[in-house]
Design a protein around this motif. Structure first.
Motif, PDB file in Angstrom:
ATOM      1  N   GLU A  47      -5.483 -27.652 -12.556  1.00 28.03           N
ATOM      2  CA  GLU A  47      -4.347 -26.531 -12.834  1.00 28.03           C
ATOM      3  C   GLU A  47      -4.178 -26.528 -14.472  1.00 28.03           C
ATOM      4  O   GLU A  47      -4.247 -27.574 -15.083  1.00 28.03           O
ATOM      5  CB  GLU A  47      -3.152 -26.951 -12.206  1.00 28.03           C
ATOM      6  N   PRO A  48      -3.841 -25.242 -14.933  1.00 27.59           N
ATOM      7  CA  PRO A  48      -3.616 -25.122 -16.358  1.00 27.59           C
ATOM      8  C   PRO A  48      -2.390 -26.078 -16.769  1.00 27.59           C
ATOM      9  O   PRO A  48      -1.401 -26.435 -15.961  1.00 27.59           O
ATOM     10  CB  PRO A  48      -3.065 -23.783 -16.295  1.00 27.59           C
ATOM     11  N   SER A  49      -2.372 -26.247 -18.100  1.00 32.14           N
ATOM     12  CA  SER A  49      -1.659 -27.361 -18.653  1.00 32.14           C
ATOM     13  C   SER A  49      -1.688 -27.155 -20.151  1.00 32.14           C
ATOM     14  O   SER A  49      -2.830 -26.880 -20.504  1.00 32.14           O
ATOM     15  CB  SER A  49      -1.850 -28.662 -18.283  1.00 32.14           C
ATOM     16  N   THR A  50      -0.559 -27.102 -21.199  1.00 28.23           N
ATOM     17  CA  THR A  50      -0.632 -27.365 -22.395  1.00 28.23           C
ATOM     18  C   THR A  50      -0.219 -28.619 -22.866  1.00 28.23           C
ATOM     19  O   THR A  50      -0.910 -29.533 -23.287  1.00 28.23           O
ATOM     20  CB  THR A  50       0.038 -26.104 -23.115  1.00 28.23           C
ATOM     21  N   ARG A  51       1.047 -28.989 -22.406  1.00 28.85           N
ATOM     22  CA  ARG A  51       1.781 -30.192 -22.843  1.00 28.85           C
ATOM     23  C   ARG A  51       1.219 -31.453 -22.334  1.00 28.85           C
ATOM     24  O   ARG A  51       0.948 -32.524 -23.140  1.00 28.85           O
ATOM     25  CB  ARG A  51       3.315 -30.228 -22.625  1.00 28.85           C
ATOM     26  N   THR A  52       1.005 -31.435 -21.113  1.00 31.42           N
ATOM     27  CA  THR A  52       0.710 -32.678 -20.188  1.00 31.42           C
ATOM     28  C   THR A  52      -0.674 -33.052 -20.711  1.00 31.42           C
ATOM     29  O   THR A  52      -0.961 -34.263 -21.154  1.00 31.42           O
ATOM     30  CB  THR A  52       0.849 -32.576 -19.000  1.00 31.42           C
ATOM     31  N   ARG A  53      -1.602 -32.118 -20.641  1.00 37.89           N
ATOM     32  CA  ARG A  53      -3.214 -32.581 -20.748  1.00 37.89           C
ATOM     33  C   ARG A  53      -3.036 -33.049 -22.458  1.00 37.89           C
ATOM     34  O   ARG A  53      -3.791 -34.135 -22.704  1.00 37.89           O
ATOM     35  CB  ARG A  53      -4.137 -31.575 -20.570  1.00 37.89           C
ATOM     36  N   MET A 100      -4.574 -37.116 -13.879  1.00 39.15           N
ATOM     37  CA  MET A 100      -5.163 -35.992 -13.102  1.00 39.15           C
ATOM     38  C   MET A 100      -4.026 -35.065 -12.555  1.00 39.15           C
ATOM     39  O   MET A 100      -2.769 -35.480 -12.101  1.00 39.15           O
ATOM     40  CB  MET A 100      -5.589 -36.687 -11.709  1.00 39.15           C
ATOM     41  N   ARG A 101      -4.212 -33.696 -12.913  1.00 37.99           N
ATOM     42  CA  ARG A 101      -3.467 -32.610 -12.477  1.00 37.99           C
ATOM     43  C   ARG A 101      -4.051 -31.902 -11.501  1.00 37.99           C
ATOM     44  O   ARG A 101      -5.288 -31.616 -11.464  1.00 37.99           O
ATOM     45  CB  ARG A 101      -2.817 -31.810 -13.435  1.00 37.99           C
ATOM     46  N   HIS A 102      -3.455 -31.539  -9.936  1.00 37.54           N
ATOM     47  CA  HIS A 102      -4.033 -30.784  -9.112  1.00 37.54           C
ATOM     48  C   HIS A 102      -3.018 -29.958  -8.409  1.00 37.54           C
ATOM     49  O   HIS A 102      -1.976 -30.303  -8.294  1.00 37.54           O
ATOM     50  CB  HIS A 102      -4.515 -31.934  -7.956  1.00 37.54           C
ATOM     51  N   TYR A 128       5.299 -34.078  -7.480  1.00 35.24           N
ATOM     52  CA  TYR A 128       5.791 -34.913  -8.599  1.00 35.24           C
ATOM     53  C   TYR A 128       4.932 -34.775  -9.663  1.00 35.24           C
ATOM     54  O   TYR A 128       3.897 -34.116  -9.780  1.00 35.24           O
ATOM     55  CB  TYR A 128       5.449 -36.431  -8.196  1.00 35.24           C
ATOM     56  N   HIS A 129       5.859 -35.073 -10.682  1.00 37.37           N
ATOM     57  CA  HIS A 129       5.300 -35.134 -12.250  1.00 37.37           C
ATOM     58  C   HIS A 129       5.886 -36.250 -13.039  1.00 37.37           C
ATOM     59  O   HIS A 129       6.933 -36.034 -13.763  1.00 37.37           O
ATOM     60  CB  HIS A 129       5.803 -33.593 -12.684  1.00 37.37           C
ATOM     61  N   PRO A 130       5.568 -37.447 -12.686  1.00 41.77           N
ATOM     62  CA  PRO A 130       6.233 -38.510 -12.893  1.00 41.77           C
ATOM     63  C   PRO A 130       6.247 -38.879 -14.620  1.00 41.77           C
ATOM     64  O   PRO A 130       7.120 -39.261 -14.916  1.00 41.77           O
ATOM     65  CB  PRO A 130       5.442 -39.733 -12.458  1.00 41.77           C
ATOM     66  N   THR A 131       5.022 -38.258 -15.424  1.00 36.72           N
ATOM     67  CA  THR A 131       5.250 -38.456 -16.702  1.00 36.72           C
ATOM     68  C   THR A 131       6.134 -37.275 -17.628  1.00 36.72           C
ATOM     69  O   THR A 131       6.668 -37.631 -18.517  1.00 36.72           O
ATOM     70  CB  THR A 131       3.870 -38.383 -17.267  1.00 36.72           C
ATOM     71  N   GLN A 132       6.419 -36.365 -16.861  1.00 39.72           N
ATOM     72  CA  GLN A 132       7.374 -35.525 -17.341  1.00 39.72           C
ATOM     73  C   GLN A 132       8.721 -36.090 -17.187  1.00 39.72           C
ATOM     74  O   GLN A 132       9.694 -36.069 -17.937  1.00 39.72           O
ATOM     75  CB  GLN A 132       7.407 -34.189 -16.601  1.00 39.72           C
ATOM     76  N   THR A 133       9.058 -36.724 -15.763  1.00 41.62           N
ATOM     77  CA  THR A 133      10.449 -37.489 -15.688  1.00 41.62           C
ATOM     78  C   THR A 133      10.402 -38.425 -16.592  1.00 41.62           C
ATOM     79  O   THR A 133      11.627 -38.645 -17.271  1.00 41.62           O
ATOM     80  CB  THR A 133      10.296 -38.214 -14.414  1.00 41.62           C
ATOM     81  N   HIS A 260      14.198 -28.636 -21.805  1.00 42.00           N
ATOM     82  CA  HIS A 260      13.557 -27.772 -20.559  1.00 42.00           C
ATOM     83  C   HIS A 260      11.922 -28.386 -20.448  1.00 42.00           C
ATOM     84  O   HIS A 260      11.594 -28.750 -21.774  1.00 42.00           O
ATOM     85  CB  HIS A 260      13.528 -26.259 -21.235  1.00 42.00           C
ATOM     86  N   PRO A 261      11.376 -28.391 -19.257  1.00 45.79           N
ATOM     87  CA  PRO A 261      10.296 -29.241 -19.518  1.00 45.79           C
ATOM     88  C   PRO A 261       8.976 -28.222 -20.261  1.00 45.79           C
ATOM     89  O   PRO A 261       7.990 -28.826 -20.472  1.00 45.79           O
ATOM     90  CB  PRO A 261       9.805 -29.226 -17.910  1.00 45.79           C
ATOM     91  N   LEU A 262       9.399 -26.941 -20.115  1.00 42.92           N
ATOM     92  CA  LEU A 262       8.374 -25.948 -20.796  1.00 42.92           C
ATOM     93  C   LEU A 262       7.118 -25.862 -20.033  1.00 42.92           C
ATOM     94  O   LEU A 262       6.903 -26.771 -19.083  1.00 42.92           O
ATOM     95  CB  LEU A 262       8.069 -26.246 -22.214  1.00 42.92           C
ATOM     96  N   PRO A 263       6.441 -24.724 -19.880  1.00 45.48           N
ATOM     97  CA  PRO A 263       6.780 -23.613 -20.758  1.00 45.48           C
ATOM     98  C   PRO A 263       7.781 -22.853 -20.369  1.00 45.48           C
ATOM     99  O   PRO A 263       8.061 -22.940 -18.933  1.00 45.48           O
ATOM    100  CB  PRO A 263       5.441 -22.740 -20.337  1.00 45.48           C
ATOM    101  N   ARG A 264       8.446 -22.185 -21.092  1.00 42.01           N
ATOM    102  CA  ARG A 264       9.487 -21.150 -20.647  1.00 42.01           C
ATOM    103  C   ARG A 264       9.088 -19.747 -20.748  1.00 42.01           C
ATOM    104  O   ARG A 264       8.083 -19.520 -21.265  1.00 42.01           O
ATOM    105  CB  ARG A 264      10.629 -21.374 -21.848  1.00 42.01           C
TER     106      ARG A 264
HETATM  107  N1   CP Z   1       5.848 -29.554 -18.710  1.00 41.36           N
HETATM  108  C1   CP Z   1       4.496 -29.435 -18.452  1.00 41.36           C
HETATM  109  O1   CP Z   1       4.188 -30.010 -17.563  1.00 41.36           O
HETATM  110  O2   CP Z   1       3.797 -28.575 -19.310  1.00 41.36           O
HETATM  111  P1   CP Z   1       2.308 -28.303 -18.999  1.00 41.36           P
HETATM  112  O3   CP Z   1       2.190 -27.460 -17.676  1.00 41.36           O
HETATM  113  O4   CP Z   1       2.144 -27.278 -20.164  1.00 41.36           O
HETATM  114  O5   CP Z   1       1.516 -29.251 -19.119  1.00 41.36           O
END
Ligand code: CP
Length: 302
Positions: A47-53, A100-102, A128-133, A260-264
């Motif tokens: 699944e798409p990601s900027t920050r987490t990956r 892993m994101r799914h 869940y998104h534990p590393t954002q937490t 804000h976890p972003l993206p906004r």
């Molecule tokens: N906060 C967060 O999970 O951002 P991404 O979706 O860009 O990884």
């Protein structure tokens, strides 16, 4: 072997240890730049990601390790119908740890049953998104100097916002008050309210941000999650329910911390970015440091 699937997989003692280690890394970066030499992180993002990956990848590179992986399932053999167990048995033969994101809830948990190496859940659907937490908690500790006795406002999409659910579960263990600000249709799910009841946490649900903004130590804004809606009309009707701008901030405390976890999308006006209370880009940076700490602990290298 430890995995991180649910934020509750980490005890309060382990959480404190991770936060302390992240702060040590921030202070003494050069002491950590070779500690993962020879180790490989696999990033499997369906699944798409900027920050987490990218923060996971930056974290491993800053620890002296290497990274392989994919940022789009369409370039992996998932597109040919390969199952998660087969993909995980394969990739975990090549790497030392996997993020892993799914889009499907439970996929990282399933992966953990088949993996030869630690699995970190980097977000599974609305679950869940534990590393954002971990990122959010580190940011709160660094910005407020405490994790308890805070009034925390969570605003926006509280129904689908997985980061909100995880943050409430974790921060309710520290004796905080919660003000849940959302339209009726995007209220927090019942099972999270039950968690708050069970922990005797004080909380209230309101629809107006203006009515409560002056009471908050933390304001956690969230995006209305288009990808989780079944119906585009509902998304369009609800997407601009809350827009934090300079005018609303005049009502807030001087020491408010805006996260804000972003993206906004529209929920925080760009004019707010220059306000000293806007902490969401610092939050992004702290996300890399807490992931460095997590990688070190799960690999057991320090
Ligand atoms: N906060 C967060 O999970 O951002 P991404 O979706 O860009 O990884």
């Amino acid at each position: 072997m430890r995995h991180l699937i649910d934020p509750m997989d980490i005890s309060m003692t382990e959480l404190k240890d991770l936060l302390d280690l992240a702060e040590e890394i921030i202070k003494k970066k050069e002491d950590f730049n070779q500690v993962c030499k020879g180790k490989i992180l696999g990033t499997l993002f369906y699944e798409p990601s900027t920050r987490t990956r990218l923060s996971f990848e930056a974290a491993m590179l800053r620890l002296g390790g290497s990274v392989i992986g994919f940022s789009d399932a369409g370039v992996s053999s998932a597109i040919k119908g390969e199952s998660i167990p087969d993909t995980i048995r394969t990739v975990s033969s090549y790497v030392d740890i996997i993020a892993m994101r799914h889009p499907k809830e439970g996929a990282p948990k399933l992966a953990s049953y088949y993996s030869f190496v630690p699995i970190i859940n980097a977000g599974d659907g609305g679950h869940y998104h534990p590393t954002q937490t971990l990122t959010d908690i580190l940011t709160i500790r660094l910005k407020k100097g405490q994790l308890s006795n805070l009034t925390i406002g969570l605003c926006g999409d509280l129904k689908f916002g997985r980061t909100v659910h995880s943050l409430i579960k974790s921060m309710s263990s520290y004796g905080n008050k919660f003000i849940l600000i959302s339209p009726q249709e995007l209220q927090i799910p019942q099972y999270i309210k039950m968690e708050l009841f069970n922990k005797n946490s004080s909380f209230m649900e309101v629809e107006s941000l203006e009515d409560v903004i002056d009471k908050l130590d933390i304001l956690y804004m969230t995006r209305v999650q288009r990808e989780r809606f079944f119906n585009e009309e509902d998304y369009i009707r609800l997407k601009d329910s809350y827009i934090l701008d300079k005018e609303k901030l005049k009502l807030a405390r001087k020491d408010l911390c805006i996260l804000h976890p972003l993206p906004r999308v529209n929920e925080i006006s760009y004019e707010v970015d220059d306000d000293p209370r806007a902490c969401y880009f610092e939050q992004v940076k702290y996300g890399m440091y807490i992931r460095m700490a997590l990688i070190l602990r799960l690999l057991g290298v320090m």
